[in-house]
Every structure is written in C-alpha cells, then in structure tokens.
Design a protein around this motif. Structure first.
Motif, PDB file in Angstrom:
ATOM      1  N   LYS A 140       0.906  -1.278  -0.028  1.00 58.50           N
ATOM      2  CA  LYS A 140      -0.111   0.144  -0.018  1.00 58.50           C
ATOM      3  C   LYS A 140       0.897   1.374  -0.058  1.00 58.50           C
ATOM      4  O   LYS A 140       0.442   2.326  -0.534  1.00 58.50           O
ATOM      5  CB  LYS A 140      -0.864  -0.049   1.104  1.00 58.50           C
ATOM      6  N   LEU A 141       2.035   1.367   0.682  1.00 55.23           N
ATOM      7  CA  LEU A 141       2.776   2.452   0.627  1.00 55.23           C
ATOM      8  C   LEU A 141       3.503   2.666  -0.863  1.00 55.23           C
ATOM      9  O   LEU A 141       3.488   3.905  -0.997  1.00 55.23           O
ATOM     10  CB  LEU A 141       4.250   2.158   1.344  1.00 55.23           C
ATOM     11  N   LYS A 142       3.760   1.696  -1.460  1.00 56.92           N
ATOM     12  CA  LYS A 142       4.174   1.663  -2.884  1.00 56.92           C
ATOM     13  C   LYS A 142       3.359   2.116  -3.846  1.00 56.92           C
ATOM     14  O   LYS A 142       3.451   2.606  -4.764  1.00 56.92           O
ATOM     15  CB  LYS A 142       5.103   0.346  -3.243  1.00 56.92           C
ATOM     16  N   ASP A 144       0.156   3.653  -3.164  1.00 58.88           N
ATOM     17  CA  ASP A 144      -0.863   4.670  -2.716  1.00 58.88           C
ATOM     18  C   ASP A 144      -0.181   5.763  -2.048  1.00 58.88           C
ATOM     19  O   ASP A 144       0.148   5.859  -0.836  1.00 58.88           O
ATOM     20  CB  ASP A 144      -1.710   3.926  -1.856  1.00 58.88           C
ATOM     21  N   PRO A 145       0.287   6.756  -3.186  1.00 57.85           N
ATOM     22  CA  PRO A 145       1.232   7.863  -2.460  1.00 57.85           C
ATOM     23  C   PRO A 145       0.506   8.677  -1.634  1.00 57.85           C
ATOM     24  O   PRO A 145       1.213   9.248  -0.604  1.00 57.85           O
ATOM     25  CB  PRO A 145       1.345   8.868  -3.846  1.00 57.85           C
ATOM     26  N   GLU A 146      -0.748   8.935  -1.476  1.00 55.31           N
ATOM     27  CA  GLU A 146      -1.641   9.778  -0.563  1.00 55.31           C
ATOM     28  C   GLU A 146      -1.360   8.840   0.750  1.00 55.31           C
ATOM     29  O   GLU A 146      -1.117   9.776   1.765  1.00 55.31           O
ATOM     30  CB  GLU A 146      -2.925  10.093  -0.884  1.00 55.31           C
ATOM     31  N   PHE A 147      -1.664   7.678   0.813  1.00 56.25           N
ATOM     32  CA  PHE A 147      -1.605   6.945   1.956  1.00 56.25           C
ATOM     33  C   PHE A 147      -0.100   7.120   2.734  1.00 56.25           C
ATOM     34  O   PHE A 147       0.153   7.356   4.006  1.00 56.25           O
ATOM     35  CB  PHE A 147      -1.804   5.524   1.653  1.00 56.25           C
ATOM     36  N   ALA A 148       0.992   6.844   1.603  1.00 53.39           N
ATOM     37  CA  ALA A 148       2.321   7.048   2.249  1.00 53.39           C
ATOM     38  C   ALA A 148       2.824   8.415   2.714  1.00 53.39           C
ATOM     39  O   ALA A 148       3.636   8.443   3.902  1.00 53.39           O
ATOM     40  CB  ALA A 148       3.419   6.647   0.762  1.00 53.39           C
ATOM     41  N   TYR A 181      13.016   3.134   3.559  1.00 52.69           N
ATOM     42  CA  TYR A 181      13.695   2.114   2.642  1.00 52.69           C
ATOM     43  C   TYR A 181      12.900   1.414   1.771  1.00 52.69           C
ATOM     44  O   TYR A 181      13.146   0.836   0.734  1.00 52.69           O
ATOM     45  CB  TYR A 181      14.281   0.927   3.717  1.00 52.69           C
ATOM     46  N   ILE A 182      11.411   1.017   2.394  1.00 52.79           N
ATOM     47  CA  ILE A 182      10.436   0.629   1.541  1.00 52.79           C
ATOM     48  C   ILE A 182      10.300   1.227   0.010  1.00 52.79           C
ATOM     49  O   ILE A 182      10.177   0.739  -0.966  1.00 52.79           O
ATOM     50  CB  ILE A 182       9.197   0.327   2.161  1.00 52.79           C
TER      51      ILE A 182
END
Length: 310
Positions: A140-142, A144-148, A181-182
């Motif tokens: 989801k981090l990778k 969904d930029p808004e979530f990240a 790092y992710i």
C-alpha cells in the motif's frame, strides 16, 4: 404378595370345611342307600366347587400379579425417563461448560498476545510497531502515494512530539525509517536531520540505558548525512563511557563518510579528516582503539587519507 396368597388359601379352606359339615349333616338324615349316592354327589359337588374356588383364586392371583407387574413397569419407565432427562441436562451442561472453557482459553490467549506485544515494545521499542502493521502495508505504501504521505507525516509528528514517551517516539522513528527504505528514499521532507537529531536527544538524555543504546543504533544506521550528525557521533566516540556505544557511534561516522561521497565531496573530505584525527588520537586511547578496530584494512586507511588530502 405372600400375605394375599395365605388369605386366599384360608378362605378356600373355610368354605370347603363349611360345605363338608353341611353335606355330612344332610347325608345322615337320608336312608343308607341314598346316603351313599348323596355322599358321591356331595363329593363330586365339593370337588367341583373346590376346583372353581381354586381357579378363581388362581385368576385373582394372576390379576394381582399383572397389576403389580404393570405398576413396576410404570415405575421403571418413570425412572428411565428421569434418567434420560438427567443425562440430557448433563449433556447440555457439559456443552455449556465446553463453550465457557473455549471462551476462557481464547481470552487467555488474547491476553498473552497483548502482553507479548507490550513486552516486545518494551524490549525493542524501535521495532515494536511491527506487531500492529496491517497486512499488505508495504504494498500500500508503494501503490498509494497519499497513504504513504499521510503515514509519514503522522510518524514524523510523533518523533518530534516531546510530550510522547521516548518509547513511542523511537517506535515512530523506526517505522518512518522503514518506510523510507520501502520507498527507496534515503532522505526526504519527512526523514531529515531534525528527526535524526530528535532521536539523538533521546540517546543523550534518557536515563534508560536500553533506550540510549537503541536510539543511537537508529542514528548510526540512518541514511541521513549531515555535518551536525557527524559532529554528534564524534562527541559520543570521545566522551561516552559505554564501549558498545563508542563502537556504534564510530560505525555511524564511517557510514556518514561513505554516504557523503554521493552527495557532497566537501563533506566527505571533512569526514575523512575527522576519522583520521580519531584514528591517531593520543588524548583518548579508547577512542583511538575503537577507530583502529574499524579501520584495520590498509587499503581503506589509504583511501581515507587520500580523501582527507593527507
């Protein structure tokens, strides 16, 4: 039942005796020939009546027995019904007990899991957040930029929030660093000198030796390169009495040196010079020994000298 049989027998005997007396009296009043016939007839009638009385007594006894057997059978049926009801109640109670036991076991397991998480956070506050991450968190981090961005902003705020406990702040820093790092980012607006310095402050000021060590480990492995971070690491190498922390700070300083070559040649030269000063430091034999253990490769030492311009 024995008493009933006795009463029947006595009754039969009494009737037979009365008939016998009557017949004898009647026989004596007849002529002799007629007396013989009468005696025979009386005997036959007596036998017939006795047989009838006997049969009646037997029938009555049989009816009594049937009645008693039915009563006993009904009592037995009632007993069995009570037993069935008791077994059903016991089975229901056992099922309820099993359900209650299952619920108790689940509650115990949940409590154990909760305590294990708390203990894990206490033992390793930097990475205690792992237990609470949802499934598919890294993907989801990778994707969904808004979530990240939202997660990183929240974590940065926690790292800088001095009203939170050092454990909470370290955990937020550990997660923020993992996120970088992710996302394959070494530095950024959410992961910078300010966040690293906040963790350094925890290491400097905490009375908990475990927190001091873990906070320094975060800084030593940080991808953020900054002259202020390098200076703080040098101070720890020279002044910190804990030998492990001295070594960890020295590793962090060498890491700053390696990473600076990609971003700032001037900083790399300065860091190379600082490392050589510590390597040749005669004022602190412990600091000198730490650096010599880490820079024991002649080729690496020569490279540091060249970068320092010496």
């Amino acid at each position: 039942m024995s008493k009933t049989k006795s009463n029947i027998a006595i009754g039969v005997a009494a009737v037979a005796l009365a008939l016998s007396v009557y017949n004898q009296a009647l026989t004596h009043s007849l002529p002799q020939g007629e007396q013989a016939v009468s005696q025979q007839q009386n005997a036959a009638r007596h036998a017939s009546r006795a047989e009838a009385l006997k049969s009646s007594a037997v029938d009555q006894n049989s009816r009594d027995l049937d009645s008693m057997e039915k009563s006993a059978l009904l009592e037995r049926i009632e007993y069995l019904e009570e037993r069935i009801l008791e077994v059903e109640n016991r089975a229901f109670s056992t099922t309820s007990s099993a359900d209650s036991m299952e619920q108790t076991i689940l509650a115990v397991l949940e409590e154990k899991e909760r305590k294990d998480k708390e203990q894990n956070r206490e033992d390793n506050p930097v990475y205690g957040f792992y237990d609470d991450l949802p499934k598919g968190y890294d993907l989801k981090l990778k994707t969904d930029p808004e979530f990240a961005m939202k997660v990183s902003q929240d974590l940065r705020s926690k790292v800088l929030d001095e009203s939170l406990s050092p454990t909470e702040r370290l955990s937020a820093m550990g997660q923020l660093q993992m996120n970088m790092y992710i996302l394959n980012r070494t530095q950024g607006e959410m992961f910078d000198y300010e966040t690293v310095d906040a963790v350094l402050e925890i290491s400097r000021n905490s009375q908990d030796e475990k927190l001091k060590v873990q906070a320094l480990e975060v800084v030593a492995h940080s991808p953020v390169v900054d002259t202020r971070i390098a200076k703080s690491l040098q101070d720890i190498i020279e002044k910190e009495p804990n030998k492990y922390m001295k070594t960890m700070a020295a590793e962090g300083l060498i890491g700053q040196y390696y990473q600076s070559g990609e971003t700032s040649p001037e900083l790399k030269q300065q860091l190379a010079s600082d490392i050589l000063d510590l390597y040749n430091n005669s004022n602190s034999s412990e600091a000198q020994l730490v650096m010599q253990r880490l820079v024991r490769d002649d080729e690496l030492l020569e490279q540091i000298r060249r970068d320092a311009g010496r």
